[in-house]
Design a protein around this motif. Structure first.
Motif, short mmCIF file in Angstrom:
data_model
loop_
_atom_site.label_atom_id
_atom_site.label_comp_id
_atom_site.label_asym_id
_atom_site.label_seq_id
_atom_site.Cartn_x
_atom_site.Cartn_y
_atom_site.Cartn_z
N GLU A 109 1.89 3.41 -14.14
CA GLU A 109 2.61 4.50 -13.47
C GLU A 109 4.05 4.14 -13.16
O GLU A 109 4.93 5.00 -13.16
N ILE A 110 4.31 2.86 -12.89
CA ILE A 110 5.66 2.47 -12.50
C ILE A 110 6.32 1.58 -13.54
O ILE A 110 7.52 1.32 -13.46
N GLY A 111 5.57 1.08 -14.53
CA GLY A 111 6.14 0.21 -15.54
C GLY A 111 6.33 -1.19 -15.01
O GLY A 111 6.34 -1.44 -13.81
N ASP A 112 6.49 -2.11 -15.90
CA ASP A 112 6.62 -3.52 -15.51
C ASP A 112 7.86 -3.76 -14.66
O ASP A 112 7.88 -4.65 -13.83
N GLY A 113 8.91 -2.98 -14.89
CA GLY A 113 10.14 -3.21 -14.14
C GLY A 113 10.33 -2.26 -12.99
O GLY A 113 11.37 -2.28 -12.33
N GLY A 114 9.35 -1.40 -12.71
CA GLY A 114 9.48 -0.42 -11.65
C GLY A 114 9.33 -1.00 -10.27
O GLY A 114 8.60 -1.96 -10.06
N ALA A 115 10.01 -0.39 -9.30
CA ALA A 115 9.90 -0.76 -7.89
C ALA A 115 10.05 -2.27 -7.68
O ALA A 115 9.29 -2.88 -6.93
N GLU A 116 11.04 -2.88 -8.35
CA GLU A 116 11.18 -4.34 -8.29
C GLU A 116 11.45 -4.84 -6.88
O GLU A 116 10.88 -5.85 -6.45
N ALA A 117 12.32 -4.12 -6.15
CA ALA A 117 12.64 -4.56 -4.80
C ALA A 117 11.41 -4.50 -3.90
O ALA A 117 11.16 -5.41 -3.10
N ASP A 118 10.64 -3.43 -4.03
CA ASP A 118 9.43 -3.30 -3.22
C ASP A 118 8.40 -4.36 -3.59
O ASP A 118 7.71 -4.89 -2.72
N LEU A 119 8.28 -4.64 -4.88
CA LEU A 119 7.32 -5.65 -5.30
C LEU A 119 7.71 -7.02 -4.76
O LEU A 119 6.86 -7.79 -4.30
N ALA A 120 9.01 -7.33 -4.78
CA ALA A 120 9.47 -8.61 -4.25
C ALA A 120 9.16 -8.71 -2.76
O ALA A 120 8.72 -9.76 -2.26
#
Length: 385
Positions: A109-120
């Protein structure tokens, strides 16, 4: 069809698909945890082969490594060849990652590079929560006089009380620094405050004054006391992971409130399970019929007679084990734990964005949830009901 109906309906194919994401997230947490531990125990600023370094390694780095590397918690996902995490140690899902998947989406749904800041942010929060739990355990085992934790010697047994206390305290500071995000840090600080407040109330049950007051109190007062204590101690352990993630992801307040209530219910259910296993050899193993010095066990509080003198130690043990209502109390409290768990899950389903999110939550929480059900079933069989 909503998430609740789908999960209750038993969509096995959904659970199987979600299990891969759960395992992948859990494997990522283990990798981050190993990296964090390395950063704690091998700082480049310490000069090599010095007396200072040797002392620091013995008195801090080794206790920290032992504390963070302990087996605290139930094994959840066994090693599986070819799956994320591979053949390494069992993986433990995190409620922090459930929040991320629920509010930010699954990989497709978000892709591998999606929501990078939130994932970090979530990755740091997940490590912080895991290590904070280890710090709590190190200190709690000292205060409770527990020499064994999940089959391993407690940290204060292997390193002594002073070093174990220092290690737990130092880890709390390291965690708050690692979390970084102000909202996550604030959430963790509140968890620390709640946990130590609950521990103070728990320790009070070992004093003559509180024991006498509890013995003289009505059953409603005793239950209210127990619920407040359990919500602060065990409830905090359930709320802390989720609260930190919700704070970091800036989830709306209404949903935070729903999840806070659900985690409180899970905490109460878990504490009931812990209290009851002291009377059920199938679950308590060799540690049944212990801790008769305090009155924090719900079973004790249910069976006390306000007309009797305050009891402790062997007297309390004989009184409780010989009580004619013991078996019925155990069965009733086990049923209460099942109800609390069920109500908590229903509340969480209300905020699940999809059936996949609901399945992720189930896979995460049922590490202990299935034990609560099994305990109830065991007591039903034992009583012939």
């Amino acid at each position: 069809m909503g998430a609740t109906e789908k999960v209750v309906g038993g969509a096995a194919e959904v659970r199987e698909a979600v299990a891969g994401v759960v395992r992948s997230d859990a494997a990522l947490l283990e990798e981050d945890l190993a990296e964090f531990l390395s950063s704690l125990t091998a700082p480049a600023a310490v000069s090599a082969q010095s007396v200072y370094e040797a002392a620091l390694r013995r008195s801090l780095y080794q206790p920290v490594a032992d504390a963070v590397g302990s087996k605290v918690g139930q094994e959840a996902l066994p090693p599986t060849a070819g799956a994320p995490g591979g053949n390494r140690a069992p993986l433990r899902p995190s409620m922090v990652y459930w929040a991320y998947r629920n509010y930010r989406g699954f990989p497709d749904e978000i892709g591998d590079g999606g929501a990078e800041a939130d994932l970090a942010l979530v990755r740091r929060a997940a490590v912080s929560v895991r290590v904070m739990l280890k710090a709590f355990v190190a200190i709690d085992d000292i205060q409770d006089g527990s020499d064994v934790r999940y089959g391993e010697p407690a940290l204060h047994v292997t390193h002594g009380v002073p070093l174990a206390l220092n290690t737990g305290s130092w880890l709390i500071a390291a965690v708050l620094r690692h979390a970084d995000d102000p909202a996550v840090v604030d959430s963790l600080v509140r968890a620390v405050e709640s946990g130590f407040t609950g521990q103070a109330v728990d320790l009070s049950t070992h004093t003559a004054e509180t024991r006498a007051e509890l013995t003289a109190a009505s059953i409603d007062e005793r239950v209210a006391y127990w619920e407040s204590l359990a919500a602060l101690k065990t409830g905090t352990l359930f709320r802390m992971p989720l609260d930190s993630a919700l704070a970091g992801l800036r989830v709306v307040e209404d949903e935070q409130d729903i999840l806070d209530v659900a985690m409180r219910q899970l905490g109460l259910a878990s504490q009931l399970f812990n209290d009851l296993t002291d009377f059920v050899p199938e679950f308590g193993g060799g540690r049944i019929h212990e801790d008769y010095d305090g009155l924090s066990n719900r079973v004790f509080l249910e069976l006390l007679d306000p007309e009797s003198p305050a009891l402790a130690g062997e007297q309390l043990k004989a009184y409780v084990l010989g009580h004619p209502k013991l078996e019925s109390a155990l069965l009733e409290l086990a049923a209460e734990a099942v109800r609390l768990k069920r109500d908590a899950k229903e509340s969480v389903y209300r905020v699940c964005r999809s059936d996949r999110s609901a399945a992720y939550f189930d896979l995460t929480i049922e590490r202990k949830g299935h034990l609560i059900d099994r305990l109830h079933e065991t007591l039903q069989q034992r009583s012939g009901t």
